[in-house]
Design an enzyme around this catalytic site. Structure first.
Site, PDB file in Angstrom:
ATOM      1  N   LYS A 158       0.819  -1.208   0.000  1.00  0.00           N
ATOM      2  CA  LYS A 158       0.000   0.000   0.000  1.00  0.00           C
ATOM      3  C   LYS A 158       0.856   1.262   0.000  1.00  0.00           C
ATOM      4  O   LYS A 158       1.918   1.310   0.629  1.00  0.00           O
ATOM      5  CB  LYS A 158      -0.906   0.006   1.235  1.00  0.00           C
ATOM      6  N   GLU A 214      -1.946   0.727  -8.741  1.00  0.00           N
ATOM      7  CA  GLU A 214      -3.399   0.551  -8.581  1.00  0.00           C
ATOM      8  C   GLU A 214      -4.043   1.801  -7.980  1.00  0.00           C
ATOM      9  O   GLU A 214      -3.600   2.286  -6.926  1.00  0.00           O
ATOM     10  CB  GLU A 214      -3.645  -0.672  -7.687  1.00  0.00           C
ATOM     11  N   GLU A 240     -12.119  -1.655  -8.444  1.00  0.00           N
ATOM     12  CA  GLU A 240     -12.608  -2.668  -7.497  1.00  0.00           C
ATOM     13  C   GLU A 240     -13.959  -2.320  -6.866  1.00  0.00           C
ATOM     14  O   GLU A 240     -14.636  -3.214  -6.369  1.00  0.00           O
ATOM     15  CB  GLU A 240     -11.566  -2.877  -6.385  1.00  0.00           C
ATOM     16  N   HIS A 290     -10.219  -8.263  -8.243  1.00  0.00           N
ATOM     17  CA  HIS A 290      -9.946  -7.889  -6.851  1.00  0.00           C
ATOM     18  C   HIS A 290     -10.666  -8.868  -5.931  1.00  0.00           C
ATOM     19  O   HIS A 290     -11.804  -9.249  -6.197  1.00  0.00           O
ATOM     20  CB  HIS A 290     -10.477  -6.471  -6.619  1.00  0.00           C
TER      21      HIS A 290
HETATM   22 MG    MG Z   1      -7.032  -1.747  -4.410  1.00  0.00          MG
END
Ligand code: MG
Length: 372
Positions: A158, A214, A240, A290
């Site tokens: 992340k 992403e 997603e 996802h």
């Molecule tokens: Mg994501």
């Protein structure tokens, strides 16, 4: 083939050491499963994700009374009706009815989708990189090393939840342990504006082992995605949270993404899901479904990736990896799927081909108490 019984399995797990992403730190994981049984004893499983009190009350008071006695093969009519009340619940019902249809036809889900193209599907280890620990970077690196040692070669971490400088230092350290061993995707959960997102380019352009970036921007910023895609030296992925196949049209016609990431739990059911995947194929867009929130939806992502035709004519077995949750989450073990060297064997057999572990499920049944 009439619907005779619907059971619900609301599951709750408080996370001892919370973790999170740019959306915040999670203190619990939850899951909601349903099992539908027909009058001739065929069973199908469904799953959805939302606030457990909402789901339980909705099923008890409205959805279960509506479903009892309905023809299990009237899936379209049933799912459309429930989606007007609660779209995510409709997705669970559509999964269960699709599995019942497959089983009653003597087929697997893959056979319904035209048959498997491959027996193995690649996975990537998906991390929630942030925690409340002061040494969150060190802890993140430790988890990544564990995943690499267990055989994963593709991972996702992340960004977007810290300052650019903090994230940059984290990514540099991740790459220091990963570069020779595998590939990296980075996920910002829609955190940046365009001006900030382009500041990632000097960091990301130095490596050739990047899978994708992403959701650097809020997903509705189609035009900015298109501009960013022209400058970013790696594929851009997203989508997603989309609810309908039609929601992907602006992104596809606007050439805004290299890879779409539809999630079965967020779309309005199985038919919407398969429709979305085929729509993306028609546009020549790559797909990595996802699958963060659910064990059953992850299995469906694996089944879908097994059935989709490769996006690369030169490499007929090329398919993008499916998200595999490697964080502390007991619901990942509800299905007997075992990643080996970063891949998973696609189950054979009727319906989804494997059984959910009801005994394990019962150990995590939500007791009805409030939580946040
Ligand atoms: Mg994501």
């Amino acid at each position: 083939m009439l619907i005779r019984r619907i059971e619900t399995f609301p599951l709750y797990y408080p996370i001892p050491q919370p973790y999170g992403d740019a959306n915040g730190i999670k203190s619990y994981r939850s899951a909601f499963f349903i099992r539908i049984t027909t009058d001739d004893g065929i069973q199908g499983w469904g799953e959805c994700e939302d606030w457990l009190p909402t789901l339980q009350k909705g099923f008890e008071d409205r959805i279960i009374p509506y479903l009892i006695g309905k023809n299990a093969n009237d899936r379209t009519q049933i799912v459309r009706k429930i989606a007007k009340w609660h779209a995510r619940s409709a997705s669970a019902v559509s999964m269960a009815l699709t599995e019942i249809f497959a089983k009653s036809s003597g087929k697997s889900i893959c056979e319904l989708w035209g048959g498997k193209q491959r027996d193995m599907v690649p996975l990537y280890a998906s991390f929630q990189s942030y925690s409340e620990r002061s040494d969150w970077v060190k802890h993140s690196l430790h988890l990544i090393e564990e995943a690499l040692d267990s055989g994963f070669s593709s991972i996702k971490v992340k960004i977007g939840g810290k300052t650019l400088e903090e994230d940059r230092k984290h990514i540099l350290e991740v790459q220091a342990i990963l570069r020779e061993k595998g590939q990296l995707a980075v996920d910002a959960n829609g955190s940046y504006d365009y001006a900030t997102a382009i500041r990632l380019i000097p960091l990301l352009e130095q490596w050739s082992n990047l899978l994708w970036l992403e959701e650097p921007l809020p997903i509705e910023q189609t035009q900015n995605y298109n501009l960013l895609r022209q400058r970013m030296p790696l594929p851009i992925a997203g989508g997603e949270d989309m609810k309908l196949a039609a929601d992907f049209l602006p992104l596809l016609t606007g050439q805004a993404l290299d890879i779409v990431t539809p999630d079965l739990l967020h779309l309005k059911g199985m038919d919407e899901y398969w429709g979305t995947l085929n729509l993306a194929c028609h546009f020549g867009t790559r797909i990595s479904p996802h699958a963060y929130d659910g064990a059953l939806s992850r299995l469906y992502a694996i089944l879908a990736q097994a059935c989709l035709v490769s996006w690369c004519k030169m490499k007929p077995d090329t398919i993008d990896p499916v998200e595999w949750d490697v964080m502390d989450n007991p619901f990942t073990q509800l299905l007997p799927l075992k990643p080996v060297n970063g891949e998973v064997t696609v189950p054979d057999g009727l319906g989804i081909g494997i059984e959910l572990d009801v005994e394990r499920m019962n150990a995590y049944i939500w007791d009805g108490s409030s939580y946040r």
